[in-house]
Design a protein around this motif. Structure first.
Motif, PDB file in Angstrom:
ATOM      1  N   ILE A 107       1.012  -1.318   0.043  1.00 39.08           N
ATOM      2  CA  ILE A 107      -0.015   0.202  -0.038  1.00 39.08           C
ATOM      3  C   ILE A 107       1.009   1.264  -0.106  1.00 39.08           C
ATOM      4  N   GLU A 108       0.548   2.109  -0.943  1.00 39.54           N
ATOM      5  CA  GLU A 108       1.363   3.514  -0.978  1.00 39.54           C
ATOM      6  C   GLU A 108       0.601   4.467  -0.387  1.00 39.54           C
ATOM      7  N   VAL A 109       1.597   5.330   0.484  1.00 40.62           N
ATOM      8  CA  VAL A 109       0.921   6.387   1.344  1.00 40.62           C
ATOM      9  C   VAL A 109       1.641   7.800   0.903  1.00 40.62           C
ATOM     10  N   PHE A 110       0.690   8.714   0.714  1.00 37.46           N
ATOM     11  CA  PHE A 110       1.311  10.071   0.188  1.00 37.46           C
ATOM     12  C   PHE A 110       1.018  11.150   1.335  1.00 37.46           C
ATOM     13  N   LEU A 111       2.259  11.881   1.485  1.00 35.58           N
ATOM     14  CA  LEU A 111       2.088  12.928   2.781  1.00 35.58           C
ATOM     15  C   LEU A 111       2.089  14.269   1.884  1.00 35.58           C
TER      16      LEU A 111
END
Length: 242
Positions: free
Chosen positions: A49-53
């Motif tokens: 799962i990719e998380v973008f901040l």
């Protein structure tokens, strides 16, 4: 009676079949759980799962609200006012007293030349007059009488009565009460006590009072008081009077 018996047997068989079916289902579930031993795990996804901040934008300032007249004639609210305490008054500098005080105005007391329109109480004037008096009274604060000179034994023997003069007599004592005059002499003397009697000591003591000198009592202002009485005693028999 014969028709009801088969019906009862059928109901019993049906109930027995239900009980056996439920028991068999339970045994089947327990056997399956005993074989697995561990709880089932969720499936693992194929890709991570990719998380973008990202930084959030600054908050927008609220729009200015301008006062507007509402329909119907209602006026907008008045702006708030801040009430500050009053500024203290400036303190005047102290002025030194003048070296020479101003004279007090003369107080004029008396009748006014023109009557006032409204009658009222007033202050009457002070009377002026002269008087005289001796200033003597019974007040306290004065000085009492004091003996200045007693009679000597020779003076007392010189005034003894002729029948007893030169005779041997016992010692005697006489108490007398007299008025003190302003010239320090005694007057209007009276015998208070005579001891012993029968030897002429009383008459001799009254004659001997002419040799006594007493200072009369004084007022607080130092003025002699006339007419005051004093009690003293006269001793006979070779001793000076006291």
């Amino acid at each position: 009676m014969k028709s009801e018996a088969p019906l009862l047997n059928r109901d019993r068989l049906r109930k027995l079949g239900v009980v056996l079916g439920v028991s068999a289902a339970h045994l089947l579930v327990f056997s399956v759980m005993g074989r697995t031993g561990e709880p089932a795990r969720p499936p693992v996804p194929a890709s991570p799962i990719e998380v973008f901040l990202f930084r959030p934008p600054p908050p927008l300032s609220p729009p200015s609200v301008q006062a507007a007249r509402l329909p119907g004639g209602t006026a907008p609210a008045a702006p708030s006012r801040i009430h500050l305490p009053p500024k203290p008054a400036d303190r005047l500098p102290e002025r030194p007293a003048p070296p020479v005080q101003a004279p007090e105005p003369a107080l004029v007391v008396g009748q006014a030349p023109v009557a006032g329109p409204i009658p009222a109480m007033g202050q009457g004037g002070a009377g002026v007059g002269t008087g005289s008096g001796d200033g003597n009274g019974s007040g306290s604060g004065g000085i009492g009488p004091m003996i200045l000179r007693p009679a000597t034994s020779a003076e007392i023997e010189s005034v003894a009565p002729l029948p007893v003069r030169g005779r041997r007599r016992p010692a005697g004592r006489v108490v007398v009460n007299c008025v003190i005059r302003t010239d320090q002499r005694l007057d209007d003397c009276r015998i208070v006590e005579e001891s012993p009697r029968g030897f002429g000591f009383g008459e001799q003591a009254l004659r001997a009072t002419a040799f006594f000198r007493f200072r009369p009592p004084m007022t607080a202002a130092g003025r002699p008081i006339e007419g005051q009485r004093v009690t003293t005693f006269v001793s006979m028999g070779g001793r000076d009077g006291r």
